[in-house]
Design an enzyme around this catalytic site. Structure first.
Site, PDB file in Angstrom:
ATOM      1  N   HIS A  62       0.822  -1.210   0.000  1.00 15.51           N
ATOM      2  CA  HIS A  62       0.000   0.000   0.000  1.00 15.51           C
ATOM      3  C   HIS A  62       0.860   1.265   0.000  1.00 15.51           C
ATOM      4  CE1 HIS A  62      -4.003  -1.752   0.572  1.00 15.51           C
ATOM      5  NE2 HIS A  62      -3.409  -2.689   1.302  1.00 15.51           N
ATOM      6  N   VAL A  76       3.169 -23.414  20.386  1.00 12.73           N
ATOM      7  CA  VAL A  76       3.494 -22.845  21.690  1.00 12.73           C
ATOM      8  C   VAL A  76       2.375 -23.181  22.671  1.00 12.73           C
ATOM      9  CG1 VAL A  76       3.855 -20.696  22.959  1.00 12.73           C
ATOM     10  CG2 VAL A  76       4.898 -21.020  20.689  1.00 12.73           C
ATOM     11  N   CYS A  96       3.940 -28.728 -14.509  1.00 15.88           N
ATOM     12  CA  CYS A  96       2.698 -27.943 -14.512  1.00 15.88           C
ATOM     13  C   CYS A  96       2.556 -27.289 -15.872  1.00 15.88           C
ATOM     14  CB  CYS A  96       2.739 -26.890 -13.401  1.00 15.88           C
ATOM     15  SG  CYS A  96       1.504 -25.585 -13.547  1.00 15.88           S
ATOM     16  N   CYS A 143       0.006 -25.483 -17.167  1.00 15.37           N
ATOM     17  CA  CYS A 143      -0.593 -24.144 -17.222  1.00 15.37           C
ATOM     18  C   CYS A 143       0.468 -23.078 -16.966  1.00 15.37           C
ATOM     19  CB  CYS A 143      -1.705 -24.017 -16.185  1.00 15.37           C
ATOM     20  SG  CYS A 143      -3.031 -25.207 -16.410  1.00 15.37           S
TER      21      CYS A 143
END
Lengths: 496, 413
Positions: free
Chosen positions: A50, A175, A407, A409
């Site tokens: 941002h 934890v 892969c 794609c």
């Protein structure tokens, strides 16, 4: 040697680990309950760096300060760590004349926060910057410093670099308690034994309130705020910039963007969940519809729904009060809360890490001594699809596995999968999972969503970790891809 | 110098192998490329019988069918583990194909291309399933590969989305391994598979829910339950009809989509109805010299038709090379009429007999299949969307039409 335990290997914990790995008098331990890094809040978000104009410095001073600083640091970190990124800038779009009042406010606030190069653009310039926008748009706030990264690839890169600089990783480590003696922290009790620590940094994301309660500090709670997303096939055209609607008092609104892999992505909405629903990552009809309707306002040419390749949900950890809680707790010496790291947490993470280093020196009185040699660099995993034919051929000659597409794609090769496995071993990933491979290589994340390559990745993982293929997991224990060999049920076995 | 070929066949499944074998018989120099480690396409994972009744005149399993084709490939240059990453259409008579294999990135020149890269399966996200993204969700083909190529049993309590052939065959496959197939869920009011495969549901006592859909999956790490809802005749969900089925595995068998991305990149025109390219009666696409066959052309239900299309494309390649293009003085358009959902080829020359492949929109009994412009009529006892219609139009019949031939399916009065 001062021992530091960081709880949570998300973007915040990892960034802190990297920054602290610079000091020779610190022994840094990074702890996470998940089998891999970045699998909590960091996993699912809008992946934005941002600008830093939307956090009100009066209400949320930490967010306002750290977001702008974080943005600047990311410009350096993505280069040092070879994190996939794009600096394409953002437009906060005014659809009504009244929206300009809000844009003026944002501009003013951005200037106050120190955001560089922002300005309000008129209609003509707006459509020059973003031709595909809703033709009704009147103008926009243009923030050129906004960018996008792969959030988990970023965590992985940071952790790899931190480990190369001496940080010790404890994965699959939950934890269970924190030992405090005479008001000072002594260490962390986990399912994998006790980890001694003089400084404990709570970067536990959605669970930061529970960790804090372990030392008796219960002044804040974290509740999850769910956001849902759609991702479309990479053949669908998306915007060049990150597009925001003019914000409302409660939300930055639904973003339309082309994420770094080239897929149109829309989201998120914002749905507040009760504190106990920290694992609720289910997508919903209502949520996805809300996102669709919201996105349509900015980007009227949304593709047919059959072009979706994935929907997902993420959770932001919303703290009491709304601002980041980053401080050394006076009641328990050595305990530092880094809690409530909601949006813009990804952007702020590097700045948070430097803030924590400062807190350690200033509030805990620990003088940090820089290492003579500290390696700021990390090389990204090979990305076959980015290579020139000459580079590809050189690589394949050295290792033919780089010539074998797994892969289809995303054109990810066997060589990259094997490289990802080596990198997983380097940072201590013990349970081999398909998602761990996905986050490192992009395999399974394309148009077919893994229906061709998942099977082949299973074979490679099974061989590399020497476990039967059905015990390979999708995302850690309990998500095994099968229950046994094909005859397991007929033999009357009750495996799984 | 680039190596050059008469034909590069992309895809080593039944369409590609059928094309390569035929092209070799016609005396062409052929290169066959496949991205898998082995030839056969999807056939090696189809261990059930039912293949080859038309082509080999006997009933074979998928691996047997593939094996027979592989044995006929002698004289064809074959590369496996070879993934085509780019097609370049330099000119009508010169094309380049770039592929990646463990031998490197290689570019070859060719006069023609037969594209037979098959299809992919629609996945859970594409059909709008929401909820948790957990383990235990597979496409039917993926589950088939897991079980029948790699020996992995995905789960024990199975729900299958889609009553097409693949879904039904997987229902039987799971049942045979001792799994509990809890339901097959079908969106349409009629089943999607061939009659012979629908028998599976009776044989194994598997419930079929017509006019239902799976809308949501819930589970912590793995599928625990799926939400099913009933739909009305307009496929709208009926409020209050939801129910949950407990299962650890969800199999998506919701249809196939032709793999045409590489063709789209060079501007090949796509027919939205088939999802494959628009072709003429030589199965040539809108880019001259690029032919297409098998499930990349349109989704077939019988492997025999797929091989037949490969052979047609190979004959086209031969003609293209000999004549410098597929010549026709005029193309007659084949047009979809009443109750025809898709049809291929799209353009007919009238210079030869042509197999027409088509699917109807909805099942009807006692119908006539008509081509009004040429006065051809065929009476059929029943048509179903699940069963592809395959009709031969003779050259002289086609020539009777001026511009177009409409294909329509009309209920008999």
């Amino acid at each position: 040697m001062i021992k530091v335990a960081i709880i949570g290997a998300g973007i915040t914990g990892a960034s802190i680990a990297r920054v602290l790995s610079r000091y020779e008098n610190l022994e840094v331990h990074l702890i996470d309950k998940n089998p891999d890094v970045g699998w909590g809040v960091s996993k699912a978000n809008t992946a934005l760096i941002h600008g830093g104009y939307d956090d009100d410095p009066d209400k949320y001073p930490m967010r306002a300060k750290l977001c702008v600083r974080g943005n600047r640091l990311w410009h350096r970190w993505v280069k040092e760590l070879e994190i996939p990124h794009i600096w394409n800038g953002a437009l906060v779009v005014a659809l009504e004349e009244e929206d300009f009042d809000e844009l003026e406010k944002l501009l003013e606030r951005g200037i106050r926060n120190g955001v560089p190069e922002m300005r309000i653009v008129d209609r003509e310039e707006l459509f020059h910057l973003e031709p595909g926008l809703n033709p009704e748009a009147k103008g926009a706030l243009w923030i050129p410093t906004v960018g996008q990264i792969g959030p988990i690839p970023a965590v992985i890169a940071i952790v790899e670099n931190a480990v190369a600089n001496g940080v010790k990783i404890h994965l699959n480590t939950k934890v269970k308690g924190i030992k405090v003696q005479n008001g000072e922290v002594k260490g962390v009790e986990t399912n994998n034994g006790f980890i001694e620590a003089d400084v404990i940094i709570n970067a536990a994301g959605l669970y930061a309130d529970e960790i804090s309660r372990m030392v008796g500090l219960d002044y804040f709670t974290i509740h999850p705020r769910k956001g849902e997303y759609w991702i479309f096939d990479d053949t669908v055209p998306g915007p060049r910039r990150v597009l925001f609607p003019t914000p409302t008092p409660i939300s930055k609104g639904i973003v339309v963007t082309t994420e770094i892999s080239g897929h149109l992505m829309i989201g998120p909405n914002a749905q507040d969940l009760p504190p106990e629903e920290k694992e609720n990552l289910a997508t919903t009809r209502e949520g996805l519809e809300e996102v669709w309707e919201g996105a349509k306002k900015l980007w009227p040419n949304l593709p047919p729904r059959s072009k979706v390749i994935r929907t997902f949900a993420g959770l932001r950890p919303e703290p009491t009060g709304g601002d980041f809680i980053i401080k050394a707790e006076e009641e328990v010496f050595g305990f530092i809360n880094v809690a409530g790291i909601r949006s813009p947490g990804l952007t702020s993470a590097p700045a948070i890490a430097y803030e924590v280093a400062e807190i350690i020196q200033r509030d805990l009185g620990i003088k940090l001594i820089e290492k003579e040699k500290w390696n700021p660099y990390r090389k990204d995993i090979t990305r076959f699809s980015m290579l020139s034919p000459e580079e590809a051929n050189r690589l394949i000659r050295e290792n033919p596995a780089y010539g074998k597409i797994v892969c289809r794609c995303n054109l990810v090769t066997e060589g990259e999968i094997l490289e990802a496995i080596e990198r997983m071993k380097f940072i201590g990933v013990k349970i081999p999972s398909i998602d761990s491979i996905k986050f490192r290589t992009k395999a399974t994340s394309g148009t077919c969503q893994g229906s061709f390559c998942r099977v082949r990745i299973i074979q490679l993982l099974s061989k590399a970790y020497n476990v039967p293929p059905w015990e390979i997991t999708l995302k850690g224990e309990g998500s095994e891809i099968g229950i046994g060999d094909v005859k397991a049920l007929l033999r009357g076995e009750n495996s799984a | 110098m680039l190596e050059s070929y008469d034909v590069v066949v992309i895809g080593g499944g039944p369409a590609g192998m059928g094309a390569a074998i035929k092209a070799k018989e016609l005396g062409l120099k052929v290169l066959l490329l496949d991205d898998n480690d082995f030839l056969g396409g999807i056939l090696p994972q189809c261990i059930h019988p039912g293949f080859g009744l038309h082509y080999f005149k006997e009933e074979l399993t998928g691996p047997e069918f593939a094996y027979r084709l592989i044995n006929k490939l002698d004289g064809v240059e074959v590369k496996t583990s070879a993934r085509v990453i780019e097609i370049q259409n330099y000119s009508d008579l010169e094309k380049f194909v770039t592929y990646v294999s463990p031998e490197g990135v290689k570019k070859v020149a060719t006069k023609t291309i037969i594209y037979a890269a098959g299809a992919r399966e629609r996945h859970a996200f594409e059909i709008g399933i929401v909820g948790d993204r957990v383990a235990g969700i597979y496409t039917a083909g993926e589950a088939q590969a897991l079980m029948d190529l790699y020996g992995i049993l995905p789960g024990r309590d199975i729900v299958i989305v889609g009553s097409g052939d693949v879904g039904l065959i997987m229902a039987r496959r799971f049942a045979l391994e001792g799994c509990n197939v809890k339901a097959v869920i079908e969106l349409m009011p009629y089943p999607g598979g061939l009659a012979r495969n629908l028998m599976i549901l009776k044989d194994f006592n598997i419930p079929l829910y017509l006019s239902h859909k799976v809308v949501e999956v819930r589970g912590r790490k793995r599928v625990e339950k799926v939400k099913v809802v009933k739909v009305d005749e307009n496929l709208r969900e009926i409020p209050g009809s939801e129910f949950w089925i407990e299962a650890d595995t969800l199999i998506i068998s919701a249809g196939l989509i032709p793999n045409v991305k590489l063709l789209q990149e060079i501007g090949v025109r796509i027919d939205p109805a088939t999802g494959g390219p628009v072709v003429n009666d030589r199965l040539e696409t809108s880019v001259p010299g690029i032919f297409v066959a098998g499930n990349s052309l349109l989704i077939n239900d019988l492997v025999d038709y797929v091989v037949e299309q490969g052979e047609t494309a190979a004959e086209g390649a031969k003609e293209f090379i000999e004549n410098g293009g597929i010549k026709s003085t005029r193309w007659i358009k084949l047009v979809k009429g009443e109750n025809v959902r898709l049809v291929a080829p799209h353009y007919l020359s009238g210079e030869r007999d042509v197999w027409i492949y088509a699917r109807v929109q909805r099942p009807i009994e006692d119908v006539t299949l008509e081509f009004p412009e040429i006065g051809k009529k065929l009476r059929l006892p029943v048509v179903k969307p699940s069963e592809m219609l395959r009709i031969k139009l003779r050259g002289e019949e086609i020539r009777k039409a001026k511009e177009k031939i409409t294909m329509q399916v009309v209920k008999n009065e």
